[in-house]
Scaffold this motif. Structure first.
Motif, PDB file in Angstrom:
ATOM      1  N   VAL A   1      34.375  37.104  49.906  1.00 11.38           N
ATOM      2  CA  VAL A   1      34.262  35.916  49.071  1.00 11.38           C
ATOM      3  C   VAL A   1      34.127  34.669  49.950  1.00 11.38           C
ATOM      4  O   VAL A   1      33.337  33.767  49.658  1.00 11.38           O
ATOM      5  CB  VAL A   1      35.475  35.817  48.130  1.00 11.38           C
ATOM      6  N   TYR A   2      34.872  34.637  51.085  1.00 12.64           N
ATOM      7  CA  TYR A   2      34.820  33.458  51.950  1.00 12.64           C
ATOM      8  C   TYR A   2      33.427  33.302  52.573  1.00 12.64           C
ATOM      9  O   TYR A   2      32.816  32.234  52.515  1.00 12.64           O
ATOM     10  CB  TYR A   2      35.884  33.567  53.044  1.00 12.64           C
TER      11      TYR A   2
ATOM     12  N   TRP B   1      30.696  34.531  51.577  1.00 13.76           N
ATOM     13  CA  TRP B   1      29.762  34.253  50.481  1.00 13.76           C
ATOM     14  C   TRP B   1      29.746  32.751  50.207  1.00 13.76           C
ATOM     15  O   TRP B   1      28.689  32.134  50.045  1.00 13.76           O
ATOM     16  CB  TRP B   1      30.224  35.081  49.299  1.00 13.76           C
ATOM     17  N   SER B   2      30.948  32.139  50.223  1.00 13.16           N
ATOM     18  CA  SER B   2      30.999  30.728  49.862  1.00 13.16           C
ATOM     19  C   SER B   2      30.467  29.831  50.973  1.00 13.16           C
ATOM     20  O   SER B   2      30.129  28.687  50.718  1.00 13.16           O
ATOM     21  CB  SER B   2      32.423  30.330  49.503  1.00 13.16           C
ATOM     22  N   VAL B   3      30.404  30.337  52.213  1.00 14.33           N
ATOM     23  CA  VAL B   3      29.903  29.473  53.291  1.00 14.33           C
ATOM     24  C   VAL B   3      28.501  29.865  53.752  1.00 14.33           C
ATOM     25  O   VAL B   3      27.988  29.266  54.691  1.00 14.33           O
ATOM     26  CB  VAL B   3      30.845  29.460  54.517  1.00 14.33           C
TER      27      VAL B   3
ATOM     28  N   TYR C   1      27.199  39.748  50.313  1.00  9.20           N
ATOM     29  CA  TYR C   1      28.636  39.508  50.145  1.00  9.20           C
ATOM     30  C   TYR C   1      29.212  39.906  48.783  1.00  9.20           C
ATOM     31  O   TYR C   1      30.346  40.371  48.716  1.00  9.20           O
ATOM     32  CB  TYR C   1      28.968  38.053  50.484  1.00  9.20           C
TER      33      TYR C   1
ATOM     34  N   PHE D   1      24.620  31.500  38.240  1.00  9.28           N
ATOM     35  CA  PHE D   1      25.224  31.914  39.514  1.00  9.28           C
ATOM     36  C   PHE D   1      24.726  33.311  39.852  1.00  9.28           C
ATOM     37  O   PHE D   1      25.379  34.303  39.520  1.00  9.28           O
ATOM     38  CB  PHE D   1      26.746  31.903  39.428  1.00  9.28           C
TER      39      PHE D   1
ATOM     40  N   ARG E   1      24.532  35.133  42.574  1.00  9.35           N
ATOM     41  CA  ARG E   1      25.358  36.031  43.389  1.00  9.35           C
ATOM     42  C   ARG E   1      26.594  36.486  42.626  1.00  9.35           C
ATOM     43  O   ARG E   1      27.035  37.622  42.762  1.00  9.35           O
ATOM     44  CB  ARG E   1      25.745  35.333  44.693  1.00  9.35           C
ATOM     45  N   LEU E   2      27.148  35.590  41.792  1.00 14.13           N
ATOM     46  CA  LEU E   2      28.294  35.987  40.969  1.00 14.13           C
ATOM     47  C   LEU E   2      27.885  37.103  40.014  1.00 14.13           C
ATOM     48  O   LEU E   2      28.649  38.023  39.719  1.00 14.13           O
ATOM     49  CB  LEU E   2      28.820  34.781  40.189  1.00 14.13           C
TER      50      LEU E   2
END
Lengths: 174, 644
Positions: free
Chosen positions: B620-621, B623-625, B582, B123, B125-126
């Motif tokens: 975070v949102y 980033w997830s989309v 993000y 991951f 980006r994580l």
């Protein structure tokens, strides 16, 4: 650039003395570990200590009663208290002093109750260097025989804020 | 034998195109500030972890020197009691959470993907989020030194309740400490999850678990320890935060709270934490010793399983920090047994390292000197550890300088020397430049001598009853000589660490150039150019045995031919992840929110707390989309910039 290429049969499986050495070392590790329960049961190595729950205010009250009943003097404003031989004694830790000064008789065994009325302190008896933690809400009872005569210093060894280094008490054994 | 590349399931297909919402365009700069701030490259992230860790190592070292100068002479007034309390608290917190742990994380980041033959972590980006969150926590906790109305934490690095209550610690320092550690915990847990998934899922074809380099194994165990241990301190810190900010009574004695609960929660985290600090060090040593002994690692499976046993037993020994709280004899004996038992796998490892040296052709280059120093000093620390494990002896050593000597032998002589070994060993890989031996050895001998002069006398001080955390002492305590010796040693150690860090920085920028494999290494990172290209491997390596790369070098008949599949994959291109803003945005939100909570009493505090939370969740949102994105690299050609 490279260091050196090993020339020929550079790897040997452990054999003979190597294997014995590994085996003995491993066995000794297990022996050392098992000595802990062995010393506990055979050598009675672990110190006697009991703990009870106590309200700080209640412990304060018991200590004051103990001081009033057994007071024999005063050093620098701190009462000197001589508990009955073989009896109960109370020692109170607070920011940043030990209260009172205990006067014990050589050869007698006492039950010493320790607790704190504010925050955590540490009882460290010098020069014997024996330690117990003194935690508010806990009545920590040490059964102790005063074997050696002399003056012993109690230092606080559990960090308790800005006066930690000056928190010094005293036990006198005569 | 696996024949397909697991990583290659993201193709030039349409599915990846449903990119979604993008407020901040995905940056493409590879260099410059934007390139570094938004990078998802594990190598760049590793370098930033390393630089930050070395910076905080110097900060923590400076704090250590202040402590030692204060204690050099009795009744010293160099520091006030309050300043001393702040300095020793920040010294411990900085060294553990901001220096040794992130320096380990630097190697996890840089080396683990290379060692397992992967092109990045699972991951990316994580991973970037972990780095920025770590920095957010580190900056937050250190700004307490100078922000208005604040002071540095002064409660000791293990912050025993109920000294930490608002009654006894009314200032903001404790709040900085709580929220700083909480944020650092988020960073550690995110990174640990990332490495577990990476190591389990991203290994090259044929890199079975029992072929993994030992450093990768220790990274895996450390990661499991982090995700299992950090929840305990998270809970403890949350309870303390509730006590301080919202008036709960977890640790308030007068309301029936239990200060001793803190000790249990703290140490069930804190003891695995010391293995979190030492297992990566053991992994580094297990890489360096075979390389410079010209032998494979002796007893590889036993070393791996010992690491696992240490990890497991590490959760069963925490109350040995509490032998003197009056737990009762049975509990005391049980924890003494468990603590003795954990010495067994540790001893097994030491014997295996000695077995590695035995009969080898030992080459004492700088990394090897640190590794040999590690074995000796870690063993001294281990011996005193066994002494603590004996509960009656512990009753004499508890909270004395004997303990200080013990854990510095394990953490400096152990962890830090291993990390220095790793820095000298892997710097050629990271920078393409190799450190000169002369200054390297000077650095080693000055740190080695300084360290032992500084910390060996503390054993005597402790046995003479000197308690920890006193800011000064009287001249009649018989502690004068060894305190002075210790301070002189600390100054020498300080000079040594300065030499080492300057030498490493100089080498990274101006050192002598070297090839991809200066040490004739065994593991896959040495099969790459130094520094490795962004995509690491042109062709994913195939692994058919442990130390396969080494065998391939020395047995030309073992070279893997380039297969049809390799050619197809090369023509297809290597999929690389896109950079992203993000993770950084989310970390900054976390930091703003933490400042808001600390300054909740200020009129703006609540707005900062809520605003920071909004930024965090928005980050975070989004980033997830923002979609997986990515582009393809064709080795030897320009990067294919056609985004999906």
């Amino acid at each position: 650039m490279s260091l050196h290429v090993p020339e020929r049969d550079w790897y040997k499986a452990p054999a003979g003395a190597e294997k014995l050495w590994i085996g003995v070392a491993l066995l000794w590790c297990f022996v050392m570990s098992l000595m802990m329960p062995y010393w506990h049961f055979r050598g009675k190595q672990n110190a006697d200590s009991e703990t009870y729950a106590v309200e700080p205010a209640a412990f304060m009250e018991r200590t004051e009663r103990f001081v009033a009943d057994n007071r024999v003097g005063e050093i620098d404003g701190v009462p000197v208290v001589e508990p009955p031989p073989g009896g109960e004694a109370y020692l109170l830790a607070r920011m940043w002093s030990w209260y009172p000064i205990l006067k014990l008789r050589q050869g007698e065994t006492y039950r010493i109750h320790m607790s704190s009325t504010d925050l955590q302190h540490g009882f460290s008896l010098q020069p014997l260097n024996i330690n117990y933690q003194v935690i508010p809400g806990y009545d920590h009872v040490i059964t102790m025989t005063a074997a050696t005569a002399g003056e012993f210093i109690i230092v606080c060894n559990e960090f308790c804020g800005i006066g930690h280094d000056r928190m010094i008490g005293k036990i006198i054994v005569e | 034998m696996q024949t397909t590349a697991k990583q290659d399931f993201i193709g030039h297909d349409a599915a990846a195109e449903s990119g979604g919402i993008n407020l901040l365009a995905r940056p493409t700069a590879k260099t410059g500030l934007v390139g570094w701030l938004t990078t998802v490259d594990h190598k760049k992230i590793g370098i930033m972890y390393g630089l930050a860790a070395i910076f905080f190592l110097l900060v923590g070292g400076l704090e250590a020197l202040l402590i030692r100068i204060q204690l050099a002479f009795p009744n010293s007034t160099f520091l006030s009691a309050e300043a001393y309390n702040q300095v020793f608290t920040m010294h411990g917190t900085t060294m553990i959470f901001l220096a040794v742990m992130p320096l380990g994380a630097a190697f996890f980041n840089y080396m683990v993907p290379l060692q397992i033959g992967a092109r990045d972590v699972a991951f990316p980006r994580l991973n970037s989020f972990s780095l920025w969150t770590f920095l957010a926590g580190a900056i937050l906790i250190n700004t307490s030194w100078f922000l208005p109305g604040a002071h540095a934490p002064n409660i000791g690095w293990f912050g025993y309740a109920n000294l930490t209550s608002t009654q006894y610690s009314p200032g903001l320092g404790t709040d900085f400490w709580i929220l700083g550690l909480q944020i650092l915990g988020v960073a550690s847990v995110a990174a640990a999850l990332n490495f577990i998934v990476t190591i389990i899922n991203m290994r090259a074809p044929g890199m079975t678990m029992m072929r993994l380099p030992v450093f990768t194994w220790m990274t895996l165990f450390t990661s499991f320890l982090i995700i299992l241990a950090f929840p305990a301190i998270t809970i403890a810190l949350a309870e303390l935060m509730f006590d301080r900010m919202f008036g709960t009574n977890f640790f308030e004695v007068d309301a029936g709270g239990q200060p001793i609960l803190w000790q249990h929660l703290f140490w069930i985290f804190g003891h695995p934490e010391v293995y979190i600090l030492i297992l990566p060090a053991m992994g580094i040593i297990s890489e360096v010793l075979p390389t410079f002994s010209r032998k494979p690692l002796f007893g590889y499976p036993i070393i791996v399983f010992s690491g696992a046993v240490i990890g497991l037993l590490g959760f069963a020994v925490w109350s040995h920090h509490m032998f003197t709280t009056g737990m009762g004899k049975i509990a005391t004996a049980a924890f003494a047994l468990a603590t003795m038992a954990i010495a067994v796998p540790t001893g097994v490892k030491i014997f295996n390292w000695i077995g590695t040296l035995w009969g080898g052709k030992i080459i004492t280059r700088t990394p090897m000197l640190y590794a040999l120093g590690f074995i000796w000093m870690f063993m001294i620390g281990g011996f005193t550890g066994i002494m603590h494990a004996a509960a009656p002896a512990n009753a004499q050593q508890q909270d004395s300088y004997f303990v200080v000597a013990h854990f510095h032998y394990v953490l400096i002589g152990g962890s830090l020397f291993a990390l220095f070994s790793g820095l000298y060993y892997w710097l050629p890989k990271m920078s393409g430049r190799i450190a000169s031996e002369g200054i390297g050895k000077l650095g080693f001998w000055s740190t080695f001598a300084g360290f032992n002069i500084a910390f060996f006398p503390m054993h005597f001080l402790g046995l003479n009853g000197m308690p920890r955390r006193i800011y000064t002492y009287d001249a009649n305590m018989d502690w004068n000589l060894w305190n002075l010796v210790s301070t002189i040693g600390a100054l020498i150690l300080g000079v040594g660490v300065a030499i080492v860090t300057l030498h490493l920085l100089y080498t990274a920028l101006r050192g002598r150039r070297c090839g991809g494999d200066p040490w004739d290494g065994r593991t896959l990172e040495w099969s790459l150019p130094s520094p490795p290209p962004e995509h690491n491997f042109d062709h994913l390596p195939k692994v058919r045995s442990r130390d396969y790369f080494w065998y391939q070098k020395h047995h030309p008949e073992m070279k893997e031919p380039v297969t049809e599949q390799d050619r197809e994959e090369a023509a297809h291109g290597i999929h690389m992840p896109d950079q992203s803003w993000y993770p950084l945005v989310a970390s900054i939100g976390l930091m703003i929110g933490a400042y808001g909570l600390i300054y909740l009493a200020q009129p703006w505090g609540i707005f900062a707390a809520i605003g920071g939370g909004v930024v965090l969740f928005a980050g975070v949102y989004l980033w997830s989309v923002e979609g997986p994105g990515g582009y393809h690299v064709h080795p030897g050609e320009e990067a294919d910039r056609h985004h999906h």
